[in-house]
Structure formats: structure tokens, C-alpha cells
Enzyme design. Sequence first.
Site, PDB file in Angstrom:
ATOM      1  N   CYS A 114      17.433  49.193  30.658  1.00  0.00           N
ATOM      2  CA  CYS A 114      17.095  50.554  31.039  1.00  0.00           C
ATOM      3  C   CYS A 114      16.858  50.610  32.537  1.00  0.00           C
ATOM      4  O   CYS A 114      16.189  49.729  33.097  1.00  0.00           O
ATOM      5  CB  CYS A 114      15.830  51.000  30.295  1.00  0.00           C
ATOM      6  SG  CYS A 114      15.297  52.675  30.731  1.00  0.00           S
ATOM      7  N   HIS A 157      19.173  56.174  22.817  1.00  0.00           N
ATOM      8  CA  HIS A 157      18.346  55.628  23.900  1.00  0.00           C
ATOM      9  C   HIS A 157      17.945  56.741  24.865  1.00  0.00           C
ATOM     10  O   HIS A 157      16.787  56.835  25.284  1.00  0.00           O
ATOM     11  CB  HIS A 157      19.142  54.535  24.642  1.00  0.00           C
ATOM     12  CG  HIS A 157      18.458  53.963  25.843  1.00  0.00           C
ATOM     13  ND1 HIS A 157      18.045  52.654  25.916  1.00  0.00           N
ATOM     14  CD2 HIS A 157      18.122  54.521  27.039  1.00  0.00           C
ATOM     15  CE1 HIS A 157      17.480  52.444  27.097  1.00  0.00           C
ATOM     16  NE2 HIS A 157      17.520  53.562  27.798  1.00  0.00           N
ATOM     17  N   GLU A 158      18.902  57.613  25.203  1.00  0.00           N
ATOM     18  CA  GLU A 158      18.602  58.692  26.161  1.00  0.00           C
ATOM     19  C   GLU A 158      17.713  59.764  25.543  1.00  0.00           C
ATOM     20  O   GLU A 158      16.803  60.270  26.204  1.00  0.00           O
ATOM     21  CB  GLU A 158      19.904  59.304  26.691  1.00  0.00           C
ATOM     22  CG  GLU A 158      20.832  58.314  27.409  1.00  0.00           C
ATOM     23  CD  GLU A 158      20.118  57.427  28.436  1.00  0.00           C
ATOM     24  OE1 GLU A 158      20.476  56.229  28.517  1.00  0.00           O
ATOM     25  OE2 GLU A 158      19.172  57.897  29.111  1.00  0.00           O
ATOM     26  N   HIS A 161      14.152  58.881  25.695  1.00  0.00           N
ATOM     27  CA  HIS A 161      13.510  59.160  26.995  1.00  0.00           C
ATOM     28  C   HIS A 161      12.911  60.564  27.016  1.00  0.00           C
ATOM     29  O   HIS A 161      11.887  60.797  27.644  1.00  0.00           O
ATOM     30  CB  HIS A 161      14.522  59.049  28.157  1.00  0.00           C
ATOM     31  CG  HIS A 161      14.736  57.661  28.674  1.00  0.00           C
ATOM     32  ND1 HIS A 161      13.714  56.869  29.145  1.00  0.00           N
ATOM     33  CD2 HIS A 161      15.863  56.926  28.795  1.00  0.00           C
ATOM     34  CE1 HIS A 161      14.211  55.699  29.534  1.00  0.00           C
ATOM     35  NE2 HIS A 161      15.513  55.707  29.329  1.00  0.00           N
TER      36      HIS A 161
HETATM   37  C1  LIG Z   1      19.094  43.008  27.888  1.00  0.00           C
HETATM   38  N1  LIG Z   1      20.524  42.945  27.691  1.00  0.00           N
HETATM   39  C2  LIG Z   1      21.324  43.849  28.279  1.00  0.00           C
HETATM   40  O1  LIG Z   1      20.917  44.795  28.914  1.00  0.00           O
HETATM   41  C3  LIG Z   1      22.767  43.678  28.028  1.00  0.00           C
HETATM   42  C4  LIG Z   1      23.409  42.493  28.399  1.00  0.00           C
HETATM   43  C5  LIG Z   1      24.793  42.353  28.168  1.00  0.00           C
HETATM   44  C6  LIG Z   1      25.523  43.384  27.559  1.00  0.00           C
HETATM   45  C7  LIG Z   1      24.884  44.563  27.167  1.00  0.00           C
HETATM   46  C8  LIG Z   1      25.686  45.643  26.467  1.00  0.00           C
HETATM   47  C9  LIG Z   1      23.495  44.719  27.398  1.00  0.00           C
HETATM   48  N2  LIG Z   1      22.833  45.904  27.092  1.00  0.00           N
HETATM   49  C10 LIG Z   1      23.075  47.066  27.772  1.00  0.00           C
HETATM   50  N3  LIG Z   1      24.073  47.075  28.684  1.00  0.00           N
HETATM   51  C11 LIG Z   1      24.321  48.264  29.283  1.00  0.00           C
HETATM   52  N4  LIG Z   1      25.336  48.329  30.203  1.00  0.00           N
HETATM   53  C12 LIG Z   1      26.361  47.306  30.141  1.00  0.00           C
HETATM   54  C13 LIG Z   1      27.097  47.177  31.435  1.00  0.00           C
HETATM   55  N5  LIG Z   1      27.604  48.493  31.852  1.00  0.00           N
HETATM   56  C14 LIG Z   1      28.569  48.464  32.896  1.00  0.00           C
HETATM   57  C15 LIG Z   1      28.489  47.469  33.892  1.00  0.00           C
HETATM   58  C16 LIG Z   1      29.441  47.451  34.919  1.00  0.00           C
HETATM   59  C17 LIG Z   1      30.468  48.403  34.979  1.00  0.00           C
HETATM   60  C18 LIG Z   1      30.546  49.382  33.986  1.00  0.00           C
HETATM   61  C19 LIG Z   1      29.597  49.401  32.958  1.00  0.00           C
HETATM   62 CL1  LIG Z   1      29.728  50.613  31.730  1.00  0.00          CL
HETATM   63  C20 LIG Z   1      26.562  49.495  32.009  1.00  0.00           C
HETATM   64  C21 LIG Z   1      25.751  49.632  30.755  1.00  0.00           C
HETATM   65  N6  LIG Z   1      23.588  49.386  29.051  1.00  0.00           N
HETATM   66  C22 LIG Z   1      22.613  49.285  28.117  1.00  0.00           C
HETATM   67  N7  LIG Z   1      21.938  50.401  27.815  1.00  0.00           N
HETATM   68  C23 LIG Z   1      21.078  50.485  26.624  1.00  0.00           C
HETATM   69  S1  LIG Z   1      21.433  52.115  25.971  1.00  0.00           S
HETATM   70  C24 LIG Z   1      21.537  52.787  27.626  1.00  0.00           C
HETATM   71  C25 LIG Z   1      22.328  51.685  28.368  1.00  0.00           C
HETATM   72  C26 LIG Z   1      22.116  51.752  29.875  1.00  0.00           C
HETATM   73  O2  LIG Z   1      22.787  52.511  30.546  1.00  0.00           O
HETATM   74  N8  LIG Z   1      21.177  50.924  30.408  1.00  0.00           N
HETATM   75  C27 LIG Z   1      20.993  50.924  31.821  1.00  0.00           C
HETATM   76  N9  LIG Z   1      22.314  48.141  27.472  1.00  0.00           N
HETATM   77 NI    NI Z   2      16.794  54.077  29.680  1.00  0.00          NI
END
Ligand SMILES: CNC(=O)c1cccc(C)c1Nc1nc(N2CCN(c3ccccc3Cl)CC2)nc(N2CSC[C@H]2C(=O)NC)n1
Ligand code: NI
Length: 187
Positions: A114, A157-158, A161
Site C-alpha cells: 500500500c 483494497h481501495e 481505504h
Molecule cells: C508485500 N508484497 C507485495 O506488495 C507484492 C510483491 C510482489 C507482487 C505483488 C503483486 C505484490 N503485491 C502487490 N503488488 C502491487 N503492485 C505490483 C507491481 N505493480 C507494478 C509495478 C511496476 C510497473 C507496473 C505495475 Cl502495475 C504495481 C502494483 N500492488 C499491490 N496492491 C495491493 S491492492 C492495491 C495494490 C497497490 O497498488 N499497492 C500499492 N499489491
Molecule cells: Ni492502499
Amino acid sequence: MYLMKDIVRDGDPVLRKRAAKVEFPLSKEDQEFAKRAMKYLEVSQDPVLCEKYKLRAGVGLAAPQVGISKQMAAVLVPSLDEDDDKPSFKDVIINPVIVSESVQYGALTEGEGCLSVDKDVPGYVPRHDRITLRYQDVNGETHQVRLKNYPAIVCQHEIDHLHGVLFYDHINKEDPFKAPDDTIMIS
Ligand SMILES: CNC(=O)c1cccc(C)c1Nc1nc(N2CCN(c3ccccc3Cl)CC2)nc(N2CSC[C@H]2C(=O)NC)n1
Ligand code: NI
């Protein structure tokens, strides 16, 4: 566009409040959030621009995360297969309501991150694998969409929030990597 300095971090009370319903037509401030939030997601997902502006990549950004306690969140979930450049879900969801949800759980195999939580909190975040989401877009049009897997997880998730809930609230304290055995694990 928002920068990391604009993002409110865990500990700020605004992240634990229930956000207010949004009135239409949108105020200038609300329109500005919608534009800047979606821009943040687009830029954060571009490796070059993400690095240039020192952003954390995200697929969702809710208004309380930039100090606006209103029921709005930008969501931009790229399609999982790279060559299909049509996002699997892209919109600014306003006054969102989950009208129905699957009994079956879904969870990201790698756990959740997050933008407002700097620490890494390991563990599965059990959510509904499929949801029917009703929301208004920036023009006040009502949409009702069925989402499953990654886009469904992100929208939950959103929406959390907007209710003052953070992802780690759902992680099992005794055994963070425990999930109901028929949970769909999403990679
Ligand atoms: C602790 N392990 C981890 O975080 C985790 C670890 C590994 C994989 C995942 C899948 C994990 N999990 C997770 N990865 C994401 N990203 C993956 C990368 N990506 C992204 C990155 C670069 C370019 C384009 C993009 Cl698209 C962006 C988004 N996002 C979220 N969440 C939870 S729901 C809201 C969303 C959010 O936007 N968070 C900021 N979780
Ligand atoms: Ni968040």
C-alpha cells in the site's frame, strides 16, 4: 500529478476515518483529484517515469491517501498478459458499493502493498474472489460491473481505504500465511 510527498502515511488519522459521500456535479477539487490520481497510477506504471519522479508503483489510489476524506478512488489495473495493452479495469470509482460478493476467497500470492504503508507486512490478505461493484464515474454515470481476481482484489483494497481499513487489518495474526483452504491464490 501527485508525488510521494503528497501521500499520507499510516498513523495519520485520515486513513482511519470513514470517508464522506461525494456530491454531483463534482467540485473543482474532486475533479482535480480524479485527474491527478489516475495520472499518478499511469506514471507510476511506466518504468522510466516512475524512476524519474521517484514514485512507488501502484494500481490503486484512494482520496483519503492524499488527505481528501471523500469516497473516491482511481483504479488502473493492467491486463495480466503484457501484449494486451487494454487495462483489465480502469476508472475513478465514486461512492462505490459492493452489491454482491463470492463466498469464495481470493488473495494475492505475494501479499499486498500500500502506498500509505511504508513497512512491508507479509501475509495473505483474504478478500472475495469475485464482486459485483456499483459506482459512479466522474460524470455521475452509474456503472455496475462484475470483477474477479486481481481487479476485484484491488477494488476491495481501495474501497477499504474509504472505510478506514488498511490491508494488514485482514492478515491472520497467529499465522499470516493462513488462508481458507479453497482460497484462490492470485499471482
Ligand atoms: C508485500 N508484497 C507485495 O506488495 C507484492 C510483491 C510482489 C507482487 C505483488 C503483486 C505484490 N503485491 C502487490 N503488488 C502491487 N503492485 C505490483 C507491481 N505493480 C507494478 C509495478 C511496476 C510497473 C507496473 C505495475 Cl502495475 C504495481 C502494483 N500492488 C499491490 N496492491 C495491493 S491492492 C492495491 C495494490 C497497490 O497498488 N499497492 C500499492 N499489491
Ligand atoms: Ni492502499
